[in-house]
Design an enzyme around this catalytic site. Sequence first.
Site, short mmCIF file in Angstrom:
data_model
loop_
_atom_site.label_atom_id
_atom_site.label_comp_id
_atom_site.label_asym_id
_atom_site.label_seq_id
_atom_site.Cartn_x
_atom_site.Cartn_y
_atom_site.Cartn_z
CE1 TYR A 61 7.97 -9.35 10.29
CE2 TYR A 61 10.09 -8.96 9.78
CZ TYR A 61 8.65 -9.28 9.40
OH TYR A 61 8.65 -9.38 8.08
CB VAL A 236 6.94 -28.16 2.60
CG1 VAL A 236 6.83 -27.61 1.34
CG2 VAL A 236 6.01 -29.61 2.74
#
Length: 325
Positions: A61, A236
């Site tokens: 990461y 979303v």
Amino acid sequence: MRTMPLQKRNITNSRLVLGCMGLGGGWDNSPFSSEEVLKAEKAVEAALSSGITMFDHADIYTRGKAEKVFGEVLKNNRSLREQMVIQSKCAIRFEDDAGPGRYDFSKEHIINSVDGILARLNIEQLDILLLHRPDPLMEPEVVAETFELLKKEGKVQHFGVSNMNKAQVALLQTYTNESIIVNQLEMSLRKLDWVDQGVLVNQHEGTSAHFTDGFLEYSMEKDIQIQAWSPLGKGVFTGREEEIKTEAERNTAALVARMAEELETTREAIVLGWLMRHPAMIQPVIGTTNPDRIVACQDAVPVSEKMTREQWYNLYVTSRGRRLP
């Protein structure tokens, strides 16, 4: 009420995990700034104040910087470590002079990765180590030997995997005395294969469902903690209208907003609560580092406990965009 597999093992009762992939700055080799450390401090503070005590990392990461800035947070406040369960992942290798992008379950790579993780995080022991993605060249006896060595040396307390299917987990478990206690998979109201796989048994439509067949049931049987990555589906259904691609997604976003208003909670809590309502006791790994969004997720636990069967199915059927067979 059902109990999380990790809680059964007295590891944590944190129903949510804070994913730390957004910490540290860009995915390059540039140094991190003091602003990135401050960002990490605020994210950790928001998580702990919301009852989130588990934190998810991976050695890749932001090219290791996510772990480094988190390590700075721990170094600045040593008492924080006692409040946390920290897990990290290894085995993804980027393209380099030695070869292309690849997965590596070799003993040397896993051990070197753990040493690097511990150094970057400024800790002596990792609570859980996950193997990040399946390695086609996995030799299960070598992985088992490596796990047992890491446990013996006190570097890792528990072990798990990520993105593996039932057969891969079962094979690995056959070779090691260390229980595989976690599998991290992509699951959300936007990605429904994990539900469809079971619902559409003996249905032609089921041939298009691509999820690890039988893993939900296997995990419940073996007390493996299923963790869901990307559980909010890139936002979303919680306000990012630019991410909406289909009419079903638009309708689901509207339904989530109505339910949030009716239940006097946040849209994030509805989306996560739907996922957590499943009896497998799924543990979402939220990827945001925005303190306000972290706090917005905290109601997911009570929402999951109150959500009715009819509400759950309404969200599921609306999101899939068609009735059940």
